[in-house]
Design a protein around this motif. Structure first.
Motif, short mmCIF file in Angstrom:
data_model
loop_
_atom_site.label_atom_id
_atom_site.label_comp_id
_atom_site.label_asym_id
_atom_site.label_seq_id
_atom_site.Cartn_x
_atom_site.Cartn_y
_atom_site.Cartn_z
N PRO A 1 0.81 -1.23 0.17
CA PRO A 1 0.10 -0.09 0.12
C PRO A 1 1.24 1.28 -0.10
N VAL A 2 0.55 2.30 -0.33
CA VAL A 2 0.35 3.67 -0.81
C VAL A 2 0.21 4.34 0.17
N TRP A 3 0.47 4.93 1.28
CA TRP A 3 0.48 5.87 2.35
C TRP A 3 0.01 7.63 1.72
N LEU A 4 -1.14 7.98 1.75
CA LEU A 4 -0.85 9.08 0.96
C LEU A 4 -1.00 10.05 2.45
N THR A 5 -0.11 11.25 3.08
CA THR A 5 -0.64 12.02 4.22
C THR A 5 -0.71 13.50 4.11
N GLY A 6 -1.46 13.96 4.46
CA GLY A 6 -1.92 15.70 4.33
C GLY A 6 -2.34 15.65 5.22
N HIS A 7 -3.64 14.96 5.47
CA HIS A 7 -4.62 15.70 6.59
C HIS A 7 -4.14 15.91 8.18
N ALA A 8 -4.77 16.72 8.98
CA ALA A 8 -4.26 17.43 9.81
C ALA A 8 -4.92 16.42 10.77
N SER A 9 -5.83 15.33 10.39
CA SER A 9 -6.32 14.32 12.00
C SER A 9 -6.89 13.78 11.37
N GLY A 10 -7.83 13.26 11.22
CA GLY A 10 -8.24 11.72 11.40
C GLY A 10 -9.54 11.61 10.13
N VAL A 11 -9.00 11.02 8.78
CA VAL A 11 -9.89 11.00 7.38
C VAL A 11 -11.04 10.83 7.67
N ASN A 12 -12.23 10.98 7.08
CA ASN A 12 -13.26 10.37 7.66
C ASN A 12 -14.02 9.22 6.00
N ALA A 13 -13.59 10.11 4.60
CA ALA A 13 -14.04 9.92 3.36
C ALA A 13 -13.64 10.45 2.17
N VAL A 14 -13.32 9.56 1.31
CA VAL A 14 -12.84 9.49 0.19
C VAL A 14 -14.08 8.63 -1.16
N SER A 15 -13.35 9.42 -1.92
CA SER A 15 -13.78 9.60 -3.57
C SER A 15 -13.27 9.21 -4.26
N TYR A 16 -13.29 8.40 -5.33
CA TYR A 16 -12.50 9.08 -6.63
C TYR A 16 -13.49 9.92 -7.65
N MET A 17 -12.39 10.47 -8.62
CA MET A 17 -13.41 11.45 -9.53
C MET A 17 -12.82 10.57 -11.14
N ASP A 18 -11.47 9.61 -10.70
CA ASP A 18 -11.19 9.02 -11.91
C ASP A 18 -9.68 8.33 -11.34
N ASN A 19 -8.99 8.10 -12.44
CA ASN A 19 -8.36 6.88 -11.98
C ASN A 19 -6.94 7.81 -11.26
N ALA A 20 -6.83 8.70 -11.47
CA ALA A 20 -5.77 9.94 -10.81
C ALA A 20 -5.97 11.02 -10.02
N THR A 21 -7.40 11.48 -9.85
CA THR A 21 -7.79 11.91 -8.98
C THR A 21 -8.76 11.87 -7.85
N LEU A 22 -8.09 11.50 -6.76
CA LEU A 22 -8.96 11.11 -5.38
C LEU A 22 -9.26 12.39 -4.76
N LEU A 23 -10.52 12.01 -4.02
CA LEU A 23 -11.21 13.41 -3.12
C LEU A 23 -10.92 12.67 -1.90
N SER A 24 -10.66 13.38 -0.41
CA SER A 24 -11.11 12.73 0.73
C SER A 24 -11.93 14.42 1.44
N ALA A 25 -11.98 13.66 1.99
CA ALA A 25 -12.49 14.63 3.44
C ALA A 25 -12.29 14.30 5.09
N GLY A 26 -12.44 15.58 5.99
CA GLY A 26 -11.98 14.38 7.71
C GLY A 26 -12.68 15.70 8.61
N ALA A 27 -11.54 15.63 9.79
CA ALA A 27 -12.02 15.66 10.94
C ALA A 27 -10.70 17.13 11.16
N ASP A 28 -10.51 17.33 10.02
CA ASP A 28 -9.46 18.80 10.61
C ASP A 28 -10.17 19.84 9.06
N GLY A 29 -11.48 19.63 8.92
CA GLY A 29 -12.73 20.13 8.49
C GLY A 29 -12.13 20.39 6.92
N THR A 30 -11.24 19.90 6.53
CA THR A 30 -10.82 20.13 5.22
C THR A 30 -11.36 18.95 4.21
#
Ligand code: HEC
Length: 419
Positions: free
Chosen positions: A137-166
């Motif tokens: 697995p590859v780990w993507l880091t950047g969120h300041a706290s827990g990540v709650n949701a992920v969703s792909y737009m296409d193979n290269a583009t991923l969306l994420s949202a989390g407890a840090d409000g971003t």
């Protein structure tokens, strides 16, 4: 006399025949935390009872492989199922066989699949995992706290949202991200439609974005109850929002107007929502069942009686148990499908002595005898202090009267004598 058990049945399983017959999926032993529907109509559920249910024609097959609550289930394009949960594990299921793909360092809250088959997981450890069959697995880091949701737009583009409000957009090829929206409170859930991205927040807002330029198309909701679940219908004509107080709002996607409102699961939180493509919205929560809310029949509101809260007066002790314990404990003495041991016959029982329950070593080897004093200490100090190393959740009941009422009620409710 099992008075307590009778009362609980009233509180948790209001008889659907009180109103109109309601279709349900019945069998889980704990809250239903996630629901997914495959293209062929098969339904998967993830539950607090650690199991995944696969439902064909409303009858379940159980997949047992997680060591804690299952919080994410996702049908894969190749017909397999992925599940993840509070045991930090990502499992892929093929014909009922589990293969554990790996673990996060925190609870896993969401799974998404890219068109090319890559899986993405969102975790409370603050990372996003990217999983392919051939590579670690590859780990993507950047969120300041827990990540709650992920969703792909296409193979290269991923969306994420989390407890840090971003809300972030990731370029998965190089692991970079940019923040496209920032909310003052945490973001609990996210769903995508062809030209819309929806989020639900801790402060009760539902926000709809246009992902071309991330303008806000609509924002609504109360400031009171957190949004806990979101679902988009297969034809993308509707979406549904579920909140912490049991309200479900069904909205028209093109018009952004309210079509229907339901109150579900006796005012408990709506943890899970999904559309089945046959005109129903499926909802899961504290009640161990999934309810099918018909979307096209008229009038829909009669059905609300089916699941309305009962008006039985409830003592403080019963309320304490219902709110704080019942999701994990039954009052009987059989092996139940809940996260904690059954509490029937609790008073005078040695800790860790319920046959067939997989206790932690700490509890299994403990000398504690459960009585008013020890139960009081357990929740006065909190399990993490009273029995460090046990698997009981950190939870204190700080009010001495609340503890006293709970214990008095438990003494009665857990007594197993027949007369
Ligand atoms: C999130 C789930 C969860 C909740 C909520 C919860 N418990 Fe537990 N409880 C557990 C688990 C898991 C264990 C077993 C721990 C272990 O094996 O280390 C346990 C063990 C216990 C035990 C010891 C039982 C035995 O057989 O030794 C008692 C007593 C207990 N819980 C009471 C309560 C009460 C009262 C509440 C509410 C105030 C409560 N629990 C809330 C999960 C929960």
């Amino acid at each position: 006399m099992l008075r307590g058990a009778g009362l609980l049945v009233l509180l948790f399983l209001p008889d659907p025949t009180i109103g109109q017959e309601m279709d349900t999926l019945t069998g889980h032993g704990g809250a239903v935390l996630e629901i997914a529907v495959a293209d062929d109509g098969t339904i998967a559920t993830g539950s607090f009872d650690n199991s995944v249910g696969i439902w064909n024609e409303r009858s379940p097959t159980w997949l047992e492989g997680h060591d804690a609550a299952v919080t994410a289930v996702e049908f894969m394009d190749d017909g397999t199922l992925a599940s993840a949960g509070d045991d930090f594990a990502l499992i892929r299921w093929q014909e009922g066989e589990a293969s554990v793909l790996g673990h996060h360092r925190g609870k896993v809250s969401d799974i998404a699949q890219a068109p090319d088959g890559t899986l993405a997981t969102a975790s409370w450890d603050g990372t996003i995992g990217l999983w392919t069959t051939d590579n670690p697995p590859v780990w993507l880091t950047g969120h300041a706290s827990g990540v709650n949701a992920v969703s792909y737009m296409d193979n290269a583009t991923l969306l994420s949202a989390g407890a840090d409000g971003t809300l972030r957009v990731w370029d998965v090829s190089d692991g970079s991200n940019r923040i496209v929206y920032s909310h003052g409170f945490g973001i609990n859930v996210m769903e995508t439609a062809s030209n819309r991205v929806l989020i639900g927040t801790v402060d009760g807002r539902t926000i709809v974005f246009e992902p071309q330029d991330w303008t806000t198309v609509a924002e609504f909701g109360t400031d009171r109850d957190p949004v806990l679940s979101l679902a988009v219908s297969p034809d993308q004509s509707r979406f549904a929002v579920g909140d912490g107080a049991g309200h479900i709002t069904v909205m028209s996607m093109p018009d952004l107007t309210v079509e229907r409102e339901f109150t579900a699961t006796a005012n408990g939180p709506v943890w899970a929502l999904a559309f089945d493509g046959e005109g129903h919205l499926l909802a899961g929560g504290l009640d161990h069942r999934v309810f099918f809310w018909p979307l096209d029949s008229d009038p829909p509101l009669q059905l609300m009686a089916a699941n309305a809260q009962s008006n039985v007066p409830v003592s403080n002790g019963a309320r304490q148990f219902q709110r704080k314990c019942a999701v994990c404990h039954t009052l009987t003495n059989d092996r139940s499908r809940r996260a904690g041991p059954a509490l029937g016959g609790l008073f005078g029982r040695r800790a860790g002595s319920m046959p067939n329950y997989p206790y932690s070593e700490i509890l299994a080897n403990s000398d504690i005898i459960w009585d008013a004093e020890t139960i009081d200490a357990l929740f006065d100090e909190g399990p993490d202090h009273y029995i460090p190393g046990s698997r009981m959740p950190m939870q204190r009941i700080t009010g001495p009267e609340d503890r006293e009422d709970l214990i008095a009620w438990l003494r009665d409710a857990t007594a197993l004598t027949e007369e």
